[in-house]
Design a protein around this motif. Structure first.
Motif, PDB file in Angstrom:
ATOM      1  N   THR A  20      45.578  46.023  40.112  1.00 10.98           N
ATOM      2  CA  THR A  20      46.252  47.283  39.821  1.00 10.98           C
ATOM      3  C   THR A  20      47.454  46.962  38.946  1.00 10.98           C
ATOM      4  O   THR A  20      47.938  45.831  38.920  1.00 10.98           O
ATOM      5  N   GLY A  21      47.900  47.977  38.242  1.00 11.01           N
ATOM      6  CA  GLY A  21      49.158  47.851  37.514  1.00 11.01           C
ATOM      7  C   GLY A  21      50.250  48.254  38.482  1.00 11.01           C
ATOM      8  O   GLY A  21      50.210  47.908  39.667  1.00 11.01           O
ATOM      9  N   MET A  22      51.213  49.016  38.034  1.00 10.83           N
ATOM     10  CA  MET A  22      52.258  49.498  38.929  1.00 10.83           C
ATOM     11  C   MET A  22      51.775  50.719  39.719  1.00 10.83           C
ATOM     12  O   MET A  22      52.387  51.094  40.700  1.00 10.83           O
ATOM     13  N   LYS A  25      45.756  52.745  40.667  1.00  7.02           N
ATOM     14  CA  LYS A  25      44.454  52.710  39.999  1.00  7.02           C
ATOM     15  C   LYS A  25      44.015  51.266  39.761  1.00  7.02           C
ATOM     16  O   LYS A  25      44.793  50.442  39.283  1.00  7.02           O
ATOM     17  N   VAL A  26      42.759  50.971  40.091  1.00  5.65           N
ATOM     18  CA  VAL A  26      42.214  49.628  39.919  1.00  5.65           C
ATOM     19  C   VAL A  26      41.628  49.502  38.512  1.00  5.65           C
ATOM     20  O   VAL A  26      40.940  50.400  38.045  1.00  5.65           O
ATOM     21  N   HIS A  27      41.898  48.392  37.874  1.00  2.00           N
ATOM     22  CA  HIS A  27      41.380  48.125  36.538  1.00  2.00           C
ATOM     23  C   HIS A  27      40.575  46.830  36.570  1.00  2.00           C
ATOM     24  O   HIS A  27      40.877  45.915  37.331  1.00  2.00           O
ATOM     25  N   PRO A 122      48.228  43.332  34.552  1.00  2.75           N
ATOM     26  CA  PRO A 122      47.814  43.203  35.956  1.00  2.75           C
ATOM     27  C   PRO A 122      48.978  42.733  36.826  1.00  2.75           C
ATOM     28  O   PRO A 122      49.625  41.747  36.511  1.00  2.75           O
ATOM     29  N   ARG A 123      49.247  43.466  37.882  1.00  2.00           N
ATOM     30  CA  ARG A 123      50.366  43.127  38.768  1.00  2.00           C
ATOM     31  C   ARG A 123      49.888  42.587  40.109  1.00  2.00           C
ATOM     32  O   ARG A 123      50.381  41.598  40.594  1.00  2.00           O
ATOM     33  N   PHE A 124      48.934  43.287  40.734  1.00  2.00           N
ATOM     34  CA  PHE A 124      48.496  42.933  42.077  1.00  2.00           C
ATOM     35  C   PHE A 124      46.986  42.739  42.071  1.00  2.00           C
ATOM     36  O   PHE A 124      46.234  43.695  41.938  1.00  2.00           O
ATOM     37  N   ALA A 125      46.550  41.495  42.196  1.00  2.00           N
ATOM     38  CA  ALA A 125      45.121  41.181  42.174  1.00  2.00           C
ATOM     39  C   ALA A 125      44.452  41.687  43.442  1.00  2.00           C
ATOM     40  O   ALA A 125      45.065  41.745  44.514  1.00  2.00           O
ATOM     41  N   LEU A 126      43.196  42.094  43.305  1.00  2.00           N
ATOM     42  CA  LEU A 126      42.406  42.567  44.437  1.00  2.00           C
ATOM     43  C   LEU A 126      41.204  41.666  44.625  1.00  2.00           C
ATOM     44  O   LEU A 126      40.654  41.146  43.652  1.00  2.00           O
ATOM     45  N   ASN A 127      40.767  41.525  45.875  1.00  2.00           N
ATOM     46  CA  ASN A 127      39.526  40.791  46.094  1.00  2.00           C
ATOM     47  C   ASN A 127      38.350  41.699  45.742  1.00  2.00           C
ATOM     48  O   ASN A 127      38.518  42.909  45.520  1.00  2.00           O
TER      49      ASN A 127
END
Length: 162
Positions: A20-22, A25-27, A122-127
Protein backbone atom coordinates in the motif's frame (compact mmCIF):
# COMPACT_ATOMS: atom_id res chain seq x y z
CA UNK A 1 -0.63 -31.62 -13.42
CA UNK A 2 -1.04 -28.89 -10.86
CA UNK A 3 2.05 -27.65 -9.07
CA UNK A 4 2.38 -28.25 -5.37
CA UNK A 5 1.35 -25.18 -3.33
CA UNK A 6 4.30 -25.82 -1.03
CA UNK A 7 6.83 -25.43 -3.84
CA UNK A 8 8.05 -21.87 -3.60
CA UNK A 9 9.34 -19.96 -6.56
CA UNK A 10 12.51 -17.98 -6.24
CA UNK A 11 12.37 -14.31 -5.50
CA UNK A 12 13.14 -13.32 -9.09
CA UNK A 13 10.28 -15.37 -10.60
CA UNK A 14 7.54 -13.29 -8.98
CA UNK A 15 5.59 -11.10 -11.38
CA UNK A 16 4.30 -8.75 -8.65
CA UNK A 17 5.03 -7.48 -5.15
CA UNK A 18 2.13 -6.03 -3.21
CA UNK A 19 2.09 -2.94 -1.01
CA UNK A 20 0.00 0.00 0.00
CA UNK A 21 1.02 3.60 -0.31
CA UNK A 22 -0.07 6.00 2.41
CA UNK A 23 -3.71 5.01 1.77
CA UNK A 24 -5.27 1.57 2.23
CA UNK A 25 -5.48 0.72 -1.49
CA UNK A 26 -3.28 -2.24 -2.47
CA UNK A 27 -1.07 -1.87 -5.53
CA UNK A 28 0.86 -4.47 -7.53
CA UNK A 29 4.45 -3.49 -8.29
CA UNK A 30 6.91 -5.21 -10.57
CA UNK A 31 10.46 -5.74 -9.30
CA UNK A 32 11.68 -2.75 -11.32
CA UNK A 33 8.91 -0.49 -9.96
CA UNK A 34 9.56 -1.36 -6.31
CA UNK A 35 12.76 0.67 -5.79
CA UNK A 36 13.49 1.22 -2.09
CA UNK A 37 10.08 0.57 -0.57
CA UNK A 38 9.05 0.80 3.06
CA UNK A 39 9.83 -2.82 3.62
CA UNK A 40 12.08 -4.54 1.16
CA UNK A 41 11.36 -7.54 -1.02
CA UNK A 42 15.12 -7.83 -1.32
CA UNK A 43 18.17 -6.38 0.29
CA UNK A 44 19.07 -6.01 3.90
CA UNK A 45 19.65 -2.30 4.35
CA UNK A 46 17.43 -0.19 6.57
CA UNK A 47 17.12 3.10 4.66
CA UNK A 48 13.54 3.50 3.45
CA UNK A 49 13.51 6.92 1.78
CA UNK A 50 15.52 8.45 -1.01
CA UNK A 51 16.39 11.39 1.26
CA UNK A 52 17.78 9.03 3.91
CA UNK A 53 19.75 7.16 1.27
CA UNK A 54 21.19 10.43 -0.08
CA UNK A 55 22.31 11.42 3.42
CA UNK A 56 23.90 8.04 4.15
CA UNK A 57 25.66 8.03 0.76
CA UNK A 58 26.97 11.56 1.27
CA UNK A 59 28.24 10.64 4.73
CA UNK A 60 29.97 7.56 3.26
CA UNK A 61 31.74 9.70 0.64
CA UNK A 62 34.25 11.26 3.04
CA UNK A 63 35.55 7.98 4.54
CA UNK A 64 35.39 6.33 1.11
CA UNK A 65 37.86 8.97 -0.13
CA UNK A 66 40.13 9.11 2.94
CA UNK A 67 40.44 5.36 3.63
CA UNK A 68 42.36 4.66 0.36
CA UNK A 69 44.55 7.70 1.05
CA UNK A 70 45.33 6.31 4.51
CA UNK A 71 46.11 2.96 2.88
CA UNK A 72 48.63 4.61 0.55
CA UNK A 73 50.28 6.43 3.48
CA UNK A 74 50.42 3.20 5.54
CA UNK A 75 51.98 1.24 2.66
CA UNK A 76 54.50 4.02 2.03
CA UNK A 77 55.53 4.08 5.70
CA UNK A 78 55.50 0.25 5.93
CA UNK A 79 53.09 0.34 8.89
CA UNK A 80 51.37 -3.08 8.79
CA UNK A 81 48.70 -2.50 11.46
CA UNK A 82 47.52 0.82 10.04
CA UNK A 83 47.70 -0.67 6.54
CA UNK A 84 45.40 -3.56 7.47
CA UNK A 85 42.97 -1.20 9.20
CA UNK A 86 43.01 1.13 6.18
CA UNK A 87 42.44 -1.82 3.84
CA UNK A 88 39.40 -2.98 5.82
CA UNK A 89 38.03 0.58 5.98
CA UNK A 90 38.61 1.04 2.26
CA UNK A 91 36.64 -2.09 1.43
CA UNK A 92 33.79 -1.29 3.83
CA UNK A 93 33.37 2.42 3.15
CA UNK A 94 33.92 2.25 -0.60
CA UNK A 95 31.62 -0.77 -0.86
CA UNK A 96 28.94 1.01 1.17
CA UNK A 97 29.28 4.12 -0.95
CA UNK A 98 28.99 2.13 -4.21
CA UNK A 99 25.99 0.26 -2.77
CA UNK A 100 24.32 3.60 -1.96
CA UNK A 101 25.00 5.00 -5.44
CA UNK A 102 23.59 1.85 -7.07
CA UNK A 103 20.44 2.00 -4.94
CA UNK A 104 19.93 5.71 -5.63
CA UNK A 105 20.07 4.93 -9.36
CA UNK A 106 17.65 2.02 -8.91
CA UNK A 107 15.21 4.22 -6.95
CA UNK A 108 15.32 6.93 -9.61
CA UNK A 109 14.51 4.38 -12.34
CA UNK A 110 11.74 2.85 -10.20
CA UNK A 111 10.26 6.27 -9.54
CA UNK A 112 10.06 6.94 -13.27
CA UNK A 113 8.34 3.61 -13.89
CA UNK A 114 5.86 4.17 -11.03
CA UNK A 115 5.04 7.63 -12.36
CA UNK A 116 4.23 6.15 -15.80
CA UNK A 117 1.67 3.78 -14.23
CA UNK A 118 0.40 6.30 -11.67
CA UNK A 119 1.56 4.20 -8.72
CA UNK A 120 2.54 5.62 -5.33
CA UNK A 121 5.78 4.77 -3.57
CA UNK A 122 5.36 1.42 -1.81
CA UNK A 123 5.24 2.02 1.94
CA UNK A 124 3.85 -1.10 3.61
CA UNK A 125 4.48 -4.48 1.98
CA UNK A 126 1.75 -7.12 2.13
CA UNK A 127 2.04 -10.88 2.06
CA UNK A 128 0.33 -12.77 -0.75
CA UNK A 129 -2.69 -13.82 1.34
CA UNK A 130 -3.56 -10.26 2.37
CA UNK A 131 -3.02 -8.92 -1.15
CA UNK A 132 -5.07 -11.75 -2.65
CA UNK A 133 -7.96 -11.06 -0.26
CA UNK A 134 -7.90 -7.39 -1.23
CA UNK A 135 -7.83 -8.13 -4.97
CA UNK A 136 -10.67 -10.67 -4.58
CA UNK A 137 -12.79 -8.01 -2.86
CA UNK A 138 -11.70 -5.25 -5.28
CA UNK A 139 -11.32 -6.79 -8.75
CA UNK A 140 -8.69 -5.25 -11.01
CA UNK A 141 -6.43 -6.40 -13.81
CA UNK A 142 -4.54 -8.83 -11.55
CA UNK A 143 -5.57 -12.43 -12.17
CA UNK A 144 -6.07 -14.48 -9.00
CA UNK A 145 -3.67 -17.30 -9.88
CA UNK A 146 -0.81 -19.17 -8.23
CA UNK A 147 1.58 -17.40 -10.61
CA UNK A 148 0.60 -13.94 -9.33
CA UNK A 149 0.33 -15.01 -5.67
CA UNK A 150 2.96 -17.77 -5.32
CA UNK A 151 3.17 -17.64 -1.51
CA UNK A 152 -0.57 -17.74 -0.87
CA UNK A 153 -1.49 -20.44 1.63
CA UNK A 154 -5.11 -20.80 0.51
CA UNK A 155 -5.89 -23.14 -2.41
CA UNK A 156 -6.88 -21.68 -5.75
CA UNK A 157 -10.01 -22.80 -7.62
CA UNK A 158 -7.98 -24.63 -10.30
CA UNK A 159 -5.95 -26.60 -7.74
CA UNK A 160 -7.20 -30.02 -6.72
CA UNK A 161 -7.87 -30.55 -3.01
CA UNK A 162 -6.42 -33.79 -1.79
Amino acid sequence: MATEPTVRRTFLDRPYYYATGMERKVHAFTRDEWGIGGSQPSGNYSVHTATGLYIVTILMTIPAIFAPLLLIVAVASLNLIVGLLALVCTVLFTGGWLFGIRNLHRERQASKLRRLRGLPKPRFALNDDKARSWFEANPSGIAITRENFPDSTRPFPDEANY
